[in-house]
Design a protein around this motif. Structure first.
Motif, PDB file in Angstrom:
ATOM      1  N   GLY A 130       2.665  86.172  14.967  1.00  0.00           N
ATOM      2  CA  GLY A 130       3.513  85.619  13.921  1.00  0.00           C
ATOM      3  C   GLY A 130       3.044  86.037  12.550  1.00  0.00           C
ATOM      4  N   ARG A 131       3.975  86.046  11.574  1.00  0.00           N
ATOM      5  CA  ARG A 131       3.615  86.421  10.220  1.00  0.00           C
ATOM      6  C   ARG A 131       2.621  85.410   9.634  1.00  0.00           C
ATOM      7  NH1 ARG A 131       3.253  90.492   9.086  1.00  0.00           N
ATOM      8  NH2 ARG A 131       5.222  91.418   8.363  1.00  0.00           N
ATOM      9  N   GLY A 132       1.473  85.947   9.213  1.00  0.00           N
ATOM     10  CA  GLY A 132       0.419  85.097   8.677  1.00  0.00           C
ATOM     11  C   GLY A 132      -0.634  84.697   9.689  1.00  0.00           C
ATOM     12  N   ALA A 133      -0.486  85.133  10.947  1.00  0.00           N
ATOM     13  CA  ALA A 133      -1.455  84.744  11.975  1.00  0.00           C
ATOM     14  C   ALA A 133      -2.879  85.088  11.536  1.00  0.00           C
ATOM     15  CB  ALA A 133      -1.125  85.432  13.300  1.00  0.00           C
ATOM     16  N   THR A 134      -3.057  86.308  11.005  1.00  0.00           N
ATOM     17  CA  THR A 134      -4.376  86.675  10.494  1.00  0.00           C
ATOM     18  C   THR A 134      -4.479  86.461   8.984  1.00  0.00           C
ATOM     19  OG1 THR A 134      -3.675  88.997  10.279  1.00  0.00           O
ATOM     20  CG2 THR A 134      -4.812  88.370  12.288  1.00  0.00           C
ATOM     21  N   ASP A 135      -3.410  86.738   8.256  1.00  0.00           N
ATOM     22  CA  ASP A 135      -3.471  86.698   6.790  1.00  0.00           C
ATOM     23  C   ASP A 135      -2.490  85.690   6.241  1.00  0.00           C
ATOM     24  OD1 ASP A 135      -4.155  87.359   4.217  1.00  0.00           O
ATOM     25  OD2 ASP A 135      -3.018  89.214   4.171  1.00  0.00           O
ATOM     26  N   MET A 136      -2.923  84.396   6.101  1.00  0.00           N
ATOM     27  CA  MET A 136      -4.183  83.909   6.625  1.00  0.00           C
ATOM     28  C   MET A 136      -4.041  82.471   7.117  1.00  0.00           C
ATOM     29  SD  MET A 136      -6.361  83.224   3.101  1.00  0.00           S
ATOM     30  CE  MET A 136      -7.556  82.247   3.999  1.00  0.00           C
ATOM     31  N   LYS A 137      -3.011  82.250   7.943  1.00  0.00           N
ATOM     32  CA  LYS A 137      -2.757  80.887   8.388  1.00  0.00           C
ATOM     33  C   LYS A 137      -3.755  80.411   9.432  1.00  0.00           C
ATOM     34  CE  LYS A 137       1.918  80.618   6.722  1.00  0.00           C
ATOM     35  NZ  LYS A 137       3.347  80.333   7.001  1.00  0.00           N
ATOM     36  N   GLY A 138      -4.427  81.359  10.117  1.00  0.00           N
ATOM     37  CA  GLY A 138      -5.536  80.947  10.977  1.00  0.00           C
ATOM     38  C   GLY A 138      -6.644  80.322  10.149  1.00  0.00           C
ATOM     39  N   GLY A 139      -6.981  80.947   9.022  1.00  0.00           N
ATOM     40  CA  GLY A 139      -8.006  80.398   8.136  1.00  0.00           C
ATOM     41  C   GLY A 139      -7.579  79.081   7.519  1.00  0.00           C
ATOM     42  N   VAL A 140      -6.313  78.973   7.112  1.00  0.00           N
ATOM     43  CA  VAL A 140      -5.812  77.726   6.532  1.00  0.00           C
ATOM     44  C   VAL A 140      -5.859  76.601   7.562  1.00  0.00           C
ATOM     45  CG1 VAL A 140      -3.748  76.588   5.618  1.00  0.00           C
ATOM     46  CG2 VAL A 140      -4.409  78.847   4.779  1.00  0.00           C
ATOM     47  N   ALA A 141      -5.542  76.913   8.812  1.00  0.00           N
ATOM     48  CA  ALA A 141      -5.623  75.901   9.870  1.00  0.00           C
ATOM     49  C   ALA A 141      -7.051  75.400  10.030  1.00  0.00           C
ATOM     50  CB  ALA A 141      -5.104  76.474  11.189  1.00  0.00           C
ATOM     51  N   VAL A 142      -8.011  76.306   9.953  1.00  0.00           N
ATOM     52  CA  VAL A 142      -9.422  75.904  10.033  1.00  0.00           C
ATOM     53  C   VAL A 142      -9.770  74.977   8.873  1.00  0.00           C
ATOM     54  CG1 VAL A 142     -11.796  76.736   9.876  1.00  0.00           C
ATOM     55  CG2 VAL A 142     -10.151  77.919  11.350  1.00  0.00           C
ATOM     56  N   GLN A 143      -9.341  75.317   7.665  1.00  0.00           N
ATOM     57  CA  GLN A 143      -9.583  74.448   6.510  1.00  0.00           C
ATOM     58  C   GLN A 143      -9.041  73.040   6.751  1.00  0.00           C
ATOM     59  OE1 GLN A 143      -7.817  77.593   3.619  1.00  0.00           O
ATOM     60  NE2 GLN A 143      -8.789  76.038   2.337  1.00  0.00           N
ATOM     61  N   LEU A 144      -7.788  72.979   7.186  1.00  0.00           N
ATOM     62  CA  LEU A 144      -7.148  71.683   7.377  1.00  0.00           C
ATOM     63  C   LEU A 144      -7.838  70.872   8.473  1.00  0.00           C
ATOM     64  CD1 LEU A 144      -3.417  72.783   7.082  1.00  0.00           C
ATOM     65  CD2 LEU A 144      -4.645  71.277   5.504  1.00  0.00           C
ATOM     66  N   ALA A 145      -8.204  71.529   9.566  1.00  0.00           N
ATOM     67  CA  ALA A 145      -8.879  70.824  10.660  1.00  0.00           C
ATOM     68  C   ALA A 145     -10.233  70.286  10.207  1.00  0.00           C
ATOM     69  CB  ALA A 145      -9.033  71.753  11.858  1.00  0.00           C
ATOM     70  N   LEU A 146     -10.964  71.078   9.430  1.00  0.00           N
ATOM     71  CA  LEU A 146     -12.249  70.623   8.904  1.00  0.00           C
ATOM     72  C   LEU A 146     -12.065  69.461   7.931  1.00  0.00           C
ATOM     73  CD1 LEU A 146     -13.922  74.095   8.251  1.00  0.00           C
ATOM     74  CD2 LEU A 146     -14.659  72.417   9.950  1.00  0.00           C
ATOM     75  N   ALA A 147     -11.046  69.554   7.077  1.00  0.00           N
ATOM     76  CA  ALA A 147     -10.790  68.497   6.103  1.00  0.00           C
ATOM     77  C   ALA A 147     -10.561  67.162   6.797  1.00  0.00           C
ATOM     78  CB  ALA A 147      -9.585  68.858   5.239  1.00  0.00           C
ATOM     79  N   ALA A 148      -9.894  67.194   7.950  1.00  0.00           N
ATOM     80  CA  ALA A 148      -9.625  65.956   8.685  1.00  0.00           C
ATOM     81  C   ALA A 148     -10.835  65.466   9.445  1.00  0.00           C
ATOM     82  CB  ALA A 148      -8.453  66.179   9.642  1.00  0.00           C
ATOM     83  N   ALA A 149     -11.592  66.380  10.034  1.00  0.00           N
ATOM     84  CA  ALA A 149     -12.668  65.986  10.952  1.00  0.00           C
ATOM     85  C   ALA A 149     -13.961  65.605  10.239  1.00  0.00           C
ATOM     86  CB  ALA A 149     -12.940  67.120  11.932  1.00  0.00           C
ATOM     87  N   LEU A 150     -14.262  66.263   9.107  1.00  0.00           N
ATOM     88  CA  LEU A 150     -15.563  66.061   8.466  1.00  0.00           C
ATOM     89  C   LEU A 150     -15.477  64.988   7.385  1.00  0.00           C
ATOM     90  CD1 LEU A 150     -16.819  69.757   8.134  1.00  0.00           C
ATOM     91  CD2 LEU A 150     -16.988  68.180  10.077  1.00  0.00           C
ATOM     92  N   THR A 151     -15.669  63.749   7.798  1.00  0.00           N
ATOM     93  CA  THR A 151     -15.620  62.649   6.830  1.00  0.00           C
ATOM     94  C   THR A 151     -16.945  62.480   6.093  1.00  0.00           C
ATOM     95  OG1 THR A 151     -16.246  61.062   8.554  1.00  0.00           O
ATOM     96  CG2 THR A 151     -13.882  61.412   8.165  1.00  0.00           C
ATOM     97  N   GLU A 152     -18.040  62.999   6.660  1.00  0.00           N
ATOM     98  CA  GLU A 152     -19.359  62.892   6.032  1.00  0.00           C
ATOM     99  C   GLU A 152     -20.076  64.237   6.090  1.00  0.00           C
ATOM    100  OE1 GLU A 152     -21.028  60.328   4.600  1.00  0.00           O
ATOM    101  OE2 GLU A 152     -19.423  58.846   4.782  1.00  0.00           O
TER     102      GLU A 152
END
Length: 369
Positions: free
Chosen positions: A107-129
């Protein structure tokens, strides 16, 4: 608030690879980032451990834990236009395939760079401390001229939101740290002549023929490889477009060639400009875009700790990325993200599910160890 109410719902607790697919399905070609920015903002505002700021279609979410160190995780929300080739898989909506035992997302953006954005969002939710305060930066208009950059706008409007000891830009690097980046400039050389009927060409002066010398200089040019802080940066000087002509029976009175110079971080923008003026001495250069290079900065303590945590030998970044903006602000920055950069912007752009998950694991370990 209305935008947040109607924004598509993103599940930040989902598998980061599945979250990547959800982001791809939100088409966000440069200039159309509104819906994905709305969705990102709405999802982040549901997280009580973050403070969220919106500037146009850029969103910044920050922890405020009083840690000794603050890091930025940054990524752009926009993509280049969708493929126009019939049957292209790197489009919208996303699709999954099995390849050599691996689950692969197209898909468009799979590498550039929605995979990276997904990682950011997942970390933002999971890392409370997290062990460092983290600023998660999502911005618009990266895939167009630098003057329109959402990160540049944030830098002007709210520079305090970008202050940090270290930054990671989640551009695709195949899971390897890439330090610094080449600078880039674009300029135009125009030649002029005198129009005439092609049946009486000796009366005129052909502007296209005058480009022969410009093209000869480009063809004869030998780009250099320059070592900066232990990393080898390859330069490039190339024609990227050419135009001229009025009609099939007219000697043209004007022609132009577009040129792109990628320069190593041993040069300031001023030095890079001086270099191309020397190469094309005798011609007037019309500059249309100029972005500074970034030195690797891997000797900084925060950068060295990150490289050690990833556990791979760092490489240079040949293309320009927004690490240069952070570098200009005095924030050492590296590129580190899932996916092969060579697949970016292609008709079959894709990333493996495992690459996205591995990027998430590496950053989570660094921010929690």
């Amino acid at each position: 608030m209305l935008a947040a109410m109607i924004a598509p719902d993103l599940d930040l607790a989902a598998d980061p690879a599945e979250l990547t697919a959800d982001l791809i399905d939100l088409e966000s070609v440069s200039g159309g980032e509104g819906p994905i920015a709305d969705a990102v903002e709405a999802a982040l505002r549901r997280l009580p451990h973050l403070t969220v700021h919106r500037d146009g279609d850029a969103v910044v979410a920050r922890t405020e834990l009083g840690r000794d160190e603050r890091v930025v995780l940054a990524g752009h929300l926009d993509t280049v236009p969708l493929p126009t080739v019939p049957g292209a898989r790197g489009t919208v909506p996303s699709s999954w395939e099995e390849a050599d035992g691996h689950r692969v997302l197209y898909g468009r953006g799979a590498t550039d760079m929605k995979g990276g954005v997904a990682v950011q969002l997942a970390l933002a939710a999971a890392l409370t401390e997290p062990n460092r305060d983290v600023s998660y930066v999502f911005y618009d208009h990266e895939e167009v001229d630098a003057a329109a950059s959402g990160l540049g706008r944030l830098q002007r409007n709210a520079p305090e939101l970008l202050e940090a000891d270290f930054a990671v830009l989640l551009e695709p690097t195949d899971g390897t740290v890439e330090g610094g980046c080449n600078g880039t400039m674009r300029f135009r050389i125009t030649t002029t002549g005198r129009a005439a009927h092609s049946g009486r060409s000796w009366i005129g002066e052909n502007a296209i023929h005058k480009q022969a010398d410009v093209l000869a200089r480009l063809s004869a040019y030998t780009p250099r490889t320059i070592t900066v802080e232990g990393l080898d940066y390859r330069e490039g000087l190339n024609a990227t477009g050419i135009g001229g002509g009025v009609a099939g029976n007219v000697v043209p009175d004007t022609a132009h060639v577009e040129i792109n110079y990628r320069f190593a971080p041993d040069k300031t923008p001023e030095e890079a400009v001086a270099h191309v003026r020397e190469v094309f001495a005798g011609y007037e250069l019309e500059f249309t875009d100029l972005s500074a290079a970034a030195r690797p900065g891997l000797d900084r303590p925060a950068a060295a700790a990150f490289v050690a945590a990833v556990g791979q030998e760092p490489k240079p970044k040949y293309g320009w990325t927004d690490v240069a903006r952070f570098s200009a602000m005095g924030v050492p920055a590296v590129n580190f993200g899932p996916g092969d950069a060579l697949l970016a912007h292609t008709d079959d752009e894709h990333v493996s599910a495992e690459a996205v998950r591995e990027c998430y694991r590496a950053l989570a370990a660094w921010l929690t160890d």
